[in-house]
Design a protein around this motif. Structure first.
Motif, PDB file in Angstrom:
ATOM      1  N   ALA A 233      48.029  29.488  56.436  1.00 14.95           N
ATOM      2  CA  ALA A 233      48.267  28.509  55.364  1.00 14.95           C
ATOM      3  C   ALA A 233      47.149  28.535  54.336  1.00 14.95           C
ATOM      4  O   ALA A 233      47.386  28.430  53.131  1.00 14.95           O
ATOM      5  CB  ALA A 233      48.413  27.115  55.964  1.00 14.95           C
ATOM      6  N   GLY A 234      45.911  28.690  54.802  1.00 14.51           N
ATOM      7  CA  GLY A 234      44.778  28.660  53.890  1.00 14.51           C
ATOM      8  C   GLY A 234      44.607  29.908  53.059  1.00 14.51           C
ATOM      9  O   GLY A 234      44.091  29.851  51.938  1.00 14.51           O
ATOM     10  N   THR A 235      45.060  31.048  53.589  1.00 13.48           N
ATOM     11  CA  THR A 235      44.840  32.314  52.884  1.00 13.48           C
ATOM     12  C   THR A 235      46.074  32.845  52.164  1.00 13.48           C
ATOM     13  O   THR A 235      45.948  33.594  51.201  1.00 13.48           O
ATOM     14  CB  THR A 235      44.355  33.396  53.863  1.00 13.48           C
ATOM     15  N   THR A 301      43.211  31.225  38.048  1.00 12.63           N
ATOM     16  CA  THR A 301      43.433  31.049  39.483  1.00 12.63           C
ATOM     17  C   THR A 301      43.854  32.357  40.130  1.00 12.63           C
ATOM     18  O   THR A 301      43.433  32.682  41.249  1.00 12.63           O
ATOM     19  CB  THR A 301      44.485  29.962  39.739  1.00 12.63           C
ATOM     20  N   VAL A 302      44.685  33.129  39.455  1.00  9.25           N
ATOM     21  CA  VAL A 302      45.090  34.431  39.986  1.00  9.25           C
ATOM     22  C   VAL A 302      43.868  35.328  40.172  1.00  9.25           C
ATOM     23  O   VAL A 302      43.740  36.032  41.186  1.00  9.25           O
ATOM     24  CB  VAL A 302      46.126  35.103  39.060  1.00  9.25           C
ATOM     25  N   GLU A 303      42.949  35.317  39.229  1.00  7.34           N
ATOM     26  CA  GLU A 303      41.718  36.118  39.358  1.00  7.34           C
ATOM     27  C   GLU A 303      40.940  35.708  40.605  1.00  7.34           C
ATOM     28  O   GLU A 303      40.433  36.561  41.338  1.00  7.34           O
ATOM     29  CB  GLU A 303      40.846  35.936  38.120  1.00  7.34           C
ATOM     30  N   VAL A 304      40.841  34.414  40.845  1.00  7.79           N
ATOM     31  CA  VAL A 304      40.107  33.920  42.014  1.00  7.79           C
ATOM     32  C   VAL A 304      40.819  34.336  43.298  1.00  7.79           C
ATOM     33  O   VAL A 304      40.189  34.805  44.253  1.00  7.79           O
ATOM     34  CB  VAL A 304      39.955  32.389  41.940  1.00  7.79           C
ATOM     35  N   VAL A 305      42.139  34.191  43.346  1.00  7.03           N
ATOM     36  CA  VAL A 305      42.901  34.548  44.539  1.00  7.03           C
ATOM     37  C   VAL A 305      42.792  36.050  44.812  1.00  7.03           C
ATOM     38  O   VAL A 305      42.624  36.470  45.966  1.00  7.03           O
ATOM     39  CB  VAL A 305      44.378  34.129  44.386  1.00  7.03           C
ATOM     40  N   GLU A 306      42.862  36.863  43.769  1.00  8.80           N
ATOM     41  CA  GLU A 306      42.809  38.313  43.946  1.00  8.80           C
ATOM     42  C   GLU A 306      41.393  38.825  44.211  1.00  8.80           C
ATOM     43  O   GLU A 306      41.224  39.990  44.597  1.00  8.80           O
ATOM     44  CB  GLU A 306      43.382  39.012  42.715  1.00  8.80           C
ATOM     45  N   SER A 307      40.390  37.983  44.025  1.00 10.25           N
ATOM     46  CA  SER A 307      39.005  38.425  44.214  1.00 10.25           C
ATOM     47  C   SER A 307      38.678  38.720  45.673  1.00 10.25           C
ATOM     48  O   SER A 307      37.713  39.424  45.970  1.00 10.25           O
ATOM     49  CB  SER A 307      38.044  37.356  43.694  1.00 10.25           C
ATOM     50  N   GLY A 308      39.473  38.155  46.594  1.00 11.19           N
ATOM     51  CA  GLY A 308      39.211  38.370  48.014  1.00 11.19           C
ATOM     52  C   GLY A 308      38.138  37.462  48.562  1.00 11.19           C
ATOM     53  O   GLY A 308      37.768  37.570  49.745  1.00 11.19           O
ATOM     54  N   GLU A 309      37.626  36.538  47.762  1.00  9.76           N
ATOM     55  CA  GLU A 309      36.587  35.625  48.224  1.00  9.76           C
ATOM     56  C   GLU A 309      37.195  34.507  49.077  1.00  9.76           C
ATOM     57  O   GLU A 309      38.408  34.301  49.097  1.00  9.76           O
ATOM     58  CB  GLU A 309      35.831  35.052  47.021  1.00  9.76           C
ATOM     59  N   ASP A 310      36.334  33.782  49.775  1.00 10.61           N
ATOM     60  CA  ASP A 310      36.760  32.721  50.686  1.00 10.61           C
ATOM     61  C   ASP A 310      37.403  31.579  49.901  1.00 10.61           C
ATOM     62  O   ASP A 310      36.735  30.875  49.130  1.00 10.61           O
ATOM     63  CB  ASP A 310      35.538  32.213  51.458  1.00 10.61           C
ATOM     64  N   LEU A 311      38.711  31.381  50.122  1.00 14.40           N
ATOM     65  CA  LEU A 311      39.433  30.344  49.386  1.00 14.40           C
ATOM     66  C   LEU A 311      39.284  28.970  50.003  1.00 14.40           C
ATOM     67  O   LEU A 311      39.778  27.988  49.441  1.00 14.40           O
ATOM     68  CB  LEU A 311      40.920  30.705  49.298  1.00 14.40           C
ATOM     69  N   SER A 315      35.361  24.190  45.983  1.00 12.56           N
ATOM     70  CA  SER A 315      35.633  24.450  44.564  1.00 12.56           C
ATOM     71  C   SER A 315      36.917  25.247  44.380  1.00 12.56           C
ATOM     72  O   SER A 315      37.658  25.039  43.410  1.00 12.56           O
ATOM     73  CB  SER A 315      34.454  25.191  43.930  1.00 12.56           C
ATOM     74  N   ARG A 316      37.218  26.142  45.329  1.00 13.43           N
ATOM     75  CA  ARG A 316      38.430  26.967  45.202  1.00 13.43           C
ATOM     76  C   ARG A 316      39.676  26.197  45.640  1.00 13.43           C
ATOM     77  O   ARG A 316      40.742  26.369  45.057  1.00 13.43           O
ATOM     78  CB  ARG A 316      38.253  28.257  45.994  1.00 13.43           C
ATOM     79  N   GLN A 317      39.529  25.356  46.651  1.00 12.11           N
ATOM     80  CA  GLN A 317      40.645  24.491  47.020  1.00 12.11           C
ATOM     81  C   GLN A 317      40.982  23.526  45.885  1.00 12.11           C
ATOM     82  O   GLN A 317      42.148  23.274  45.585  1.00 12.11           O
ATOM     83  CB  GLN A 317      40.300  23.707  48.291  1.00 12.11           C
ATOM     84  N   LEU A 318      39.952  22.994  45.250  1.00 17.22           N
ATOM     85  CA  LEU A 318      40.160  22.101  44.105  1.00 17.22           C
ATOM     86  C   LEU A 318      40.871  22.817  42.967  1.00 17.22           C
ATOM     87  O   LEU A 318      41.754  22.254  42.307  1.00 17.22           O
ATOM     88  CB  LEU A 318      38.814  21.538  43.627  1.00 17.22           C
TER      89      LEU A 318
END
Length: 392
Positions: A233-235, A301-311, A315-318
């Protein structure tokens, strides 16, 4: 299993989307009026290989990215929000299989999705638990080799027409309600029973009826580690839901604005409307501003999701939650403003070529699709964890 029409697949995404949109346009009025599932559009998704957009090339898919999903969802939703939502949710399920299923299930299932044989439905809703995605009441039974499923869900988008299901269920025995597993069931492995009608205000073609699923599946059909659905669910589920839904809502509102502009610039529109009206121009500006705001937030947001960093970081959940809330509110507000801009005849009546009335009804569901109120509560708690007010 639904039969796949024999026709060569078209690997070009632009052409495939154009073909599905053409079919969608031919049936959108009827499917809305009758609350009928868009079977013809789904068949075209099967023919074109669109159902395999996120399936890796080695399994016969198109090897698409999250960015491709956003482009496709926006495009399909310009014609019909229900079609876009059906597609986006299928891709969310596919991504979970790609990332978390074991090798055996991936080899069995992904080539079938790529070939257009399997349209996936999500079974996560459950009576009595509200919108809590990370809990489950119905328990898995059976052995490690064979799992028994008996599951009722009050809302399953497109479930009556699905070829396979991803189902959340509680672990066996005395497992806690947060010990949730994700299980794949092929339609041939479960008895599917409908238990209600679907007659909503909007999103009528999504055909999100109540279903009961009962049957058994092999043990390797658990997607991810048993009891570890929270990680999925988180990823995958959460991020792709918010990104995919927002793309659908943006596409719906952009399609509405495009049709309004086409009307205004037509010979009949130029006679009916004063294109120099400051009030009209201001309302058009506000609608475009709202959509550009959502588009910019979605792209980031797409850039952040595609970055592979911890979601999972606050800050990323927000950011993900903010995208969903903002898109659901601003796209609806943009279409509502367009209704005011063009008035009763072309903003409110069903027979207008602008189809603003349909877009408005469909978009009203956006804030309710995993409630914005619930997300604001979560965001308040997350904000307390981010004293420095950092941004993703």
């Amino acid at each position: 299993m639904t039969a796949v029409p024999e026709r060569p697949r078209e690997p070009d995404l632009t052409n495939a989307l154009a073909r599905v949109r053409e079919v969608t346009e031919a049936h959108v009025v009827r499917t809305d009026r009758e609350a009928a599932f868009p079977v013809e559009a789904l068949d075209e998704m099967r023919r074109t290989g669109l159902l395999g957009l996120l399936v890796p090339v080695e399994y016969g898919g198109l090897g698409g990215t999250v960015r491709d999903l956003v482009v496709a969802a926006q495009s399909l939703s310009r014609g019909d929000m229900s079609v876009g939502m059906i597609f986006a949710m299928h891709c969310q399920q596919t991504a979970a299989v790609v990332r978390y299923a074991d090798d055996r299930l991936r080899k069995e299932l992904l080539p079938r999705i790529a070939a257009g044989e399997v349209y996936l439905a999500s079974v996560t809703t459950e009576a009595g638990k509200g919108g809590h995605l990370l809990t489950a009441r119905a328990r898995l039974a059976g052995t490690a080799d064979r799992l028994e499923i008996d599951r009722f869900a009050p809302i399953v988008t497109g479930g009556a027409y699905a070829d396979g299901f991803l189902i959340t269920m509680r672990g066996p025995g005395d497992a806690a309600d947060t010990d949730v597993s994700l299980v794949y069931a092929d339609r041939e492995q479960v008895e599917v029973t409908g238990s209600g009608d679907w007659d909503p205000m909007g999103m009528r073609a999504s055909h999100s009826v109540p279903l009961r699923l009962a049957g058994s599946v092999p043990g390797h059909h658990v997607v991810g580690a048993p009891g570890r659905f929270r990680e999925i669910a988180g990823t995958v589920f959460g991020p792709l839901a918010h990104v995919g839904w927002s793309a659908v809502w943006l596409g719906t509102a952009a399609g509405a604005l495009s049709r309004v502009l086409g009307l205004l610039r037509s010979p009949a529109g130029r006679e009916r409307f004063d294109l120099g009206s400051e009030l009209l121009l201001t309302r058009l500006s506000r609608a475009r501003q709202r959509l550009d705001t959502v588009h910019a937030l979605l792209a980031h947001t797409v850039e952040v999701v595609e970055s592979g960093e911890d979601l999972s970081r606050p800050s990323r959940q927000l950011l993900l939650n903010s995208l969903k809330i903002t898109a659901s509110e601003e796209c609806l507000a943009a279409v509502d403003g367009l209704v005011e801009a063009v008035g009763l005849r072309h903003g409110y009546l069903k027979d207008s070529p602008t189809r603003l009335e349909l877009a408005l009804r469909d978009l009203r569901s956006a804030a309710l699709n995993y409630s914005n109120d619930r997300l604001h509560l979560a965001d308040g708690r997350l904000a307390l964890l981010d004293r420095g007010v950092t941004f993703a």
